[in-house]
Design a protein around this motif. Structure first.
Motif, PDB file in Angstrom:
ATOM      1  N   ALA A 112      12.721  -5.580   1.542  1.00 53.24           N
ATOM      2  CA  ALA A 112      11.909  -4.979   0.483  1.00 53.24           C
ATOM      3  C   ALA A 112      10.690  -4.249   1.029  1.00 53.24           C
ATOM      4  N   ASP A 113      10.321  -4.535   2.293  1.00 51.78           N
ATOM      5  CA  ASP A 113       9.175  -3.782   2.825  1.00 51.78           C
ATOM      6  C   ASP A 113       9.593  -2.388   3.296  1.00 51.78           C
ATOM      7  N   ARG A 114      10.901  -2.094   3.219  1.00 52.96           N
ATOM      8  CA  ARG A 114      11.337  -0.728   3.530  1.00 52.96           C
ATOM      9  C   ARG A 114      11.548   0.081   2.262  1.00 52.96           C
ATOM     10  N   LEU A 115      11.346  -0.538   1.130  1.00 48.71           N
ATOM     11  CA  LEU A 115      11.556   0.153  -0.150  1.00 48.71           C
ATOM     12  C   LEU A 115      10.211   0.639  -0.698  1.00 48.71           C
ATOM     13  N   PRO A 116      10.254   1.656  -1.586  1.00 46.10           N
ATOM     14  CA  PRO A 116       9.002   2.320  -1.973  1.00 46.10           C
ATOM     15  C   PRO A 116       8.008   1.416  -2.700  1.00 46.10           C
ATOM     16  N   GLU A 117       6.743   1.634  -2.381  1.00 50.19           N
ATOM     17  CA  GLU A 117       5.677   0.844  -2.998  1.00 50.19           C
ATOM     18  C   GLU A 117       5.647   1.013  -4.514  1.00 50.19           C
ATOM     19  N   GLU A 118       5.928   2.235  -4.979  1.00 46.09           N
ATOM     20  CA  GLU A 118       5.856   2.484  -6.425  1.00 46.09           C
ATOM     21  C   GLU A 118       6.806   1.552  -7.168  1.00 46.09           C
ATOM     22  N   GLY A 119       8.001   1.358  -6.605  1.00 43.11           N
ATOM     23  CA  GLY A 119       8.979   0.475  -7.239  1.00 43.11           C
ATOM     24  C   GLY A 119       8.490  -0.963  -7.267  1.00 43.11           C
ATOM     25  N   GLY A 120       7.883  -1.397  -6.157  1.00 44.33           N
ATOM     26  CA  GLY A 120       7.377  -2.766  -6.088  1.00 44.33           C
ATOM     27  C   GLY A 120       6.290  -3.018  -7.106  1.00 44.33           C
ATOM     28  N   ALA A 121       5.387  -2.031  -7.243  1.00 42.31           N
ATOM     29  CA  ALA A 121       4.308  -2.181  -8.227  1.00 42.31           C
ATOM     30  C   ALA A 121       4.880  -2.193  -9.642  1.00 42.31           C
ATOM     31  N   ALA A 174       3.436  -4.215  -2.272  1.00 46.73           N
ATOM     32  CA  ALA A 174       2.897  -3.658  -3.520  1.00 46.73           C
ATOM     33  C   ALA A 174       3.008  -4.677  -4.653  1.00 46.73           C
ATOM     34  N   ALA A 175       4.118  -5.412  -4.693  1.00 52.90           N
ATOM     35  CA  ALA A 175       4.290  -6.432  -5.735  1.00 52.90           C
ATOM     36  C   ALA A 175       3.268  -7.548  -5.570  1.00 52.90           C
ATOM     37  N   ILE A 176       3.018  -7.926  -4.321  1.00 53.04           N
ATOM     38  CA  ILE A 176       2.014  -8.966  -4.045  1.00 53.04           C
ATOM     39  C   ILE A 176       0.634  -8.515  -4.516  1.00 53.04           C
ATOM     40  N   MET A 210       2.653 -13.428 -16.646  1.00 53.54           N
ATOM     41  CA  MET A 210       1.980 -13.995 -15.478  1.00 53.54           C
ATOM     42  C   MET A 210       2.938 -13.999 -14.291  1.00 53.54           C
ATOM     43  N   LEU A 211       2.471 -13.453 -13.190  1.00 55.69           N
ATOM     44  CA  LEU A 211       3.341 -13.362 -12.008  1.00 55.69           C
ATOM     45  C   LEU A 211       2.717 -14.108 -10.833  1.00 55.69           C
ATOM     46  N   LEU A 212       3.485 -15.047 -10.290  1.00 52.46           N
ATOM     47  CA  LEU A 212       3.119 -15.750  -9.069  1.00 52.46           C
ATOM     48  C   LEU A 212       4.012 -15.236  -7.950  1.00 52.46           C
ATOM     49  N   ALA A 213       3.398 -14.728  -6.896  1.00 49.21           N
ATOM     50  CA  ALA A 213       4.170 -14.238  -5.743  1.00 49.21           C
ATOM     51  C   ALA A 213       4.022 -15.207  -4.584  1.00 49.21           C
ATOM     52  N   LEU A 214       5.139 -15.485  -3.928  1.00 44.39           N
ATOM     53  CA  LEU A 214       5.146 -16.379  -2.766  1.00 44.39           C
ATOM     54  C   LEU A 214       5.633 -15.621  -1.546  1.00 44.39           C
ATOM     55  N   TRP A 215       4.940 -15.803  -0.439  1.00 45.34           N
ATOM     56  CA  TRP A 215       5.351 -15.172   0.810  1.00 45.34           C
ATOM     57  C   TRP A 215       5.087 -16.156   1.942  1.00 45.34           C
ATOM     58  N   SER A 216       5.589 -15.830   3.111  1.00 46.75           N
ATOM     59  CA  SER A 216       5.364 -16.693   4.255  1.00 46.75           C
ATOM     60  C   SER A 216       5.173 -15.854   5.509  1.00 46.75           C
ATOM     61  N   PRO A 217       4.309 -16.307   6.406  1.00 49.44           N
ATOM     62  CA  PRO A 217       4.120 -15.550   7.645  1.00 49.44           C
ATOM     63  C   PRO A 217       5.236 -15.772   8.659  1.00 49.44           C
ATOM     64  N   LYS A 218       6.071 -16.794   8.414  1.00 48.74           N
ATOM     65  CA  LYS A 218       7.109 -17.135   9.399  1.00 48.74           C
ATOM     66  C   LYS A 218       8.382 -17.544   8.682  1.00 48.74           C
ATOM     67  N   GLY A 219       9.511 -17.082   9.175  1.00 51.03           N
ATOM     68  CA  GLY A 219      10.789 -17.378   8.535  1.00 51.03           C
ATOM     69  C   GLY A 219      11.098 -18.865   8.527  1.00 51.03           C
ATOM     70  N   VAL A 237       4.569  -5.226 -12.367  1.00 55.59           N
ATOM     71  CA  VAL A 237       3.991  -5.032 -13.709  1.00 55.59           C
ATOM     72  C   VAL A 237       4.982  -5.524 -14.766  1.00 55.59           C
ATOM     73  N   GLY A 238       6.258  -5.188 -14.586  1.00 49.94           N
ATOM     74  CA  GLY A 238       7.282  -5.642 -15.534  1.00 49.94           C
ATOM     75  C   GLY A 238       7.367  -7.155 -15.584  1.00 49.94           C
ATOM     76  N   LEU A 239       7.305  -7.792 -14.422  1.00 46.80           N
ATOM     77  CA  LEU A 239       7.380  -9.253 -14.365  1.00 46.80           C
ATOM     78  C   LEU A 239       6.130  -9.888 -14.957  1.00 46.80           C
ATOM     79  N   ARG A 240       4.989  -9.304 -14.635  1.00 50.26           N
ATOM     80  CA  ARG A 240       3.707  -9.840 -15.090  1.00 50.26           C
ATOM     81  C   ARG A 240       3.627  -9.871 -16.614  1.00 50.26           C
ATOM     82  N   ASP A 241       4.240  -8.858 -17.230  1.00 50.83           N
ATOM     83  CA  ASP A 241       4.132  -8.715 -18.682  1.00 50.83           C
ATOM     84  C   ASP A 241       5.264  -9.405 -19.436  1.00 50.83           C
TER      85      ASP A 241
END
Ligand SMILES: Nc1ncnc2c1ncn2[C@@H]1O[C@H](COP(=O)(O)OP(=O)(O)OP(=O)(O)O)[C@@H](O)[C@H]1O
Ligand SMILES: [Mg+2]
Length: 243
Positions: free
Chosen positions: A100-109, A138-140, A1-10, A113-117
């Motif tokens: 991380a938004d400059r790194l490839p989407e494939e890696g993020g996905a 992609a991770a989100i 199970m993966l919970l992702a946290l993000w924020s619109p403002k630093g 998946v690895g974290l989720r499992d």
């Protein structure tokens, strides 16, 4: 199970909330992972900045090195870079300072998946650029649940409504500093998602972070609010979250 946290403002408190959720989750279940795409977790948890050598990537590159290497990097490397925080909790450190938004989407996905499992995982998606591209987004997209961390702040709300990650978010965690004109109902009404948790801004929390003692002594108001968020997640996910 993966919970992702993000924020619109630093500076909203995303990393502190992520650390607290991971610590409290570790107290409830055996295996919790905290994945750090922002780079602040070792300092928040009072750990030395780790040297995370793994596979063919350069040492000290951590998650960003793994992401940069692309989806061919085995997920075993994630275990190799893990750092023990407290019993039941390991940290996947960020590594070098690449957004991380400059790194490839494939890696993020692949990371998600690895974290989720692999048990319960909390992803600190790192500072925002409002991008719908790159590894963090992609991770989100892959995460089981995504929550926005936001202060009851007009400037943050303005950014949030235009952010592509809002549509991926099941709700918001409100980091409430006193004296604001906006409350949880206002925030939920503007965002169109429920406020699933409320974390108070308290001097004792800021002091514990500054002193690097969060992992040893989670301040009461932070522990209580985090407990309530995990309960809410458990309800939403039919008990699949740590209950
Ligand atoms: N609940 C809280 N009470 C008091 N201080 C807090 C709280 N949450 C966070 N802080 C403080 O606010 C500051 C920003 O917190 P944090 O680094 O978690 O935000 P962030 O959203 O992850 O920021 P960034 O955009 O840099 O990643 C830090 O100084 C932290 O100690
Ligand atoms: Mg952060």
């Amino acid at each position: 199970m993966l919970l992702a946290l993000w924020s619109p403002k630093g500076g909203s408190g995303t990393s502190v909330v992520a650390a607290a959720l991971a610590l409290v989750s570790a107290g409830r279940v055996d295996e919790t992972h905290l994945a750090d795409l922002g780079g602040d977790q070792p300092a928040i948890l009072g750990l030395p900045v780790p040297d995370c050598g793994f596979g063919s990537a350069r040492p000290s590159e951590g998650l960003t090195g793994w992401l940069a290497a692309g989806p061919s990097m085995p997920t075993d490397c994630l275990d190799e870079m893990s750092v023990a925080v407290v019993p039941g909790l390991t940290l996947l450190p960020c590594g070098s300072d690449i957004a991380a938004d400059r790194l490839p989407e494939e890696g993020g996905a692949a990371l998600a998946v690895g974290l989720r499992d692999g048990g319960i995982a909390v992803l600190d998606a790192g500072p925002s650029r409002g991008s719908d591209q790159g590894a963090a987004f992609a991770a989100i997209e892959v995460a089981d649940a995504t929550l926005m961390v936001i202060r009851p702040c007009y400037l943050a709300l303005r950014k949030a409504v235009g952010d592509p990650r809002l549509a991926r978010s099941a709700g918001a965690i409100l980091v409430e500093d006193p004296g604001r004109a906006l409350d949880a109902d206002d925030v939920a009404a503007v965002l169109g998602v429920p406020v699933l948790g409320r974390v108070p801004v308290r001097a004792e929390i800021a002091r514990a972070v500054d002193a690097g003692v969060l992992r040893d002594r989670l301040p009461g108001p932070l522990a209580d609010s985090t407990d309530a968020i995990l309960d809410r997640l458990a309800d939403m996910a039919g008990g699949r979250w740590a209950a």
